[in-house]
Design an enzyme around this catalytic site. Structure first.
Site: not given
Ligand code: AMP
Length: 300
Positions: A49-50, A53, A77, A164, A201-202
């Site tokens: 998480l960042h 999130h 996925q 988004e 983004s992770s």
């Protein structure tokens, strides 16, 4: 301090958060909150998480009395050549960050809990998935649609919050919730960026220092294309400029850089409706995606 460092520093002094791994326990907790007449929000994630999130958790707290975050690195996925095995997993520090952010419950199921022996159902959304990331990541959106359908049906929240940042995914989820009559409001929340514009983004953790230095160009190019379109430049010419700029900045492969209708992702040749400019491009082995809103007369 970067956003990422701030989140890590807060997490070091975090209170604990209740964590459940089984659907029956999740449902028991939700039932208790329902008996108290509380409104419930769900924030699905794959962890690592960042601040992006955590912005979804903040939005969820505005929308509801109780917030459930989920962490599940969903094998369905990821394509066979993708990063499922090396995807960052750090549940302890994630739980601490969620607690600091005021999340009420963490649902972190095992793969066996989500896909028990004999699991045989796929949720597939057509149309919106026919272009952009859809054909480039075969099976990806089926995996997303299936797991999100399950999470929504397991928790039955009033509202679920998605970023988004993954704009095509957001539209896929809105579609499936409508089509399957899942009684939930799907809320979209704006992309959180580093100070230099790079969307959190992770997967940014995979970037080498040299590639990390190039990465902010992705957003700069989106913003410049938006400005050119609102000044009346033709889409084809603005997008061609963007392709050249990304290549000269060192992006190794550009999967797409396109102007699409924001409501249905249909291609647009000119800025005739509220739109989104969407990009996917590689720096080394790392695939970055981003997008920006652009509406006739105004840019983001
Ligand atoms: P992930 O863990 O990558 O599956 O993402 C979980 C949720 O966080 C999705 O709804 C994403 O769209 C959202 N998200 C990821 N990065 C950002 C960001 N930089 N800003 C806002 N939301 C994000």
């Amino acid at each position: 301090m970067t956003l990422t460092a701030e989140v890590a520093a807060d997490a070091a002094t975090a209170p604990a958060i209740a964590t459940v791994r089984h659907v029956v326990k999740l449902r028991a907790c939700v039932a208790e909150w329902r008996r108290d007449g509380l409104r419930i929000a769900l924030v699905p994630t794959m962890g690592a998480l960042h601040a992006g999130h955590l912005s979804l958790v903040s939005r969820a707290k505005e929308e509801a009395d109780r917030v459930i975050a989920t962490i599940f690195v969903n094998p369905r996925q990821f394509g066979p050549a993708e990063d499922f095995d090396r995807y960052p997993r750090q549940e302890l520090s994630d739980a601490a960050k969620l607690a600091v952010a005021g999340t009420h419950l963490l649902f972190a199921p095992t793969v066996e809990e989500m896909y028990p022996e004999g699991f045989a159902t796929t949720v597939r959304v057509t149309g919106i998935t026919d272009s952009l990331c859809g054909p480039l990541r075969p099976g990806h959106f089926d995996g997303v649609a299936t797991i999100v359908s399950k999470l929504l049906l397991q928790a039955l929240p009033d509202v679920a919050v998605f970023g988004e940042k993954d704009y095509q995914q957001l539209l896929v989820i809105r579609r499936l919730a409508r089509d399957l009559d899942i009684p939930v409001q799907i809320a979209g929340s704006p992309t959180v960026r580093e100070a230099d514009g790079l969307a959190l983004s992770s997967r940014n953790a995979y970037l080498s220092p040299a590639d990390r230095a190039k990465a902010p160009m992705l957003y700069k190019v989106l913003a410049e294309i938006a400005a050119r379109l609102t000044r009346g430049e033709h889409a084809a010419s603005a997008l061609a400029w963007g392709q050249d700029r990304l290549r000269s900045a060192g992006f190794d492969r550009i999967d797409y850089l396109e102007l699409r209708d924001a409501a249905n992702l249909q291609p647009l040749e000119a800025l005739t409706a509220p739109a989104r400019i969407l990009v996917a491009a590689f720096l080394g082995r790392t695939r970055l995606i981003d997008n920006i809103a652009v509406v006739p007369g105004v840019s983001e």
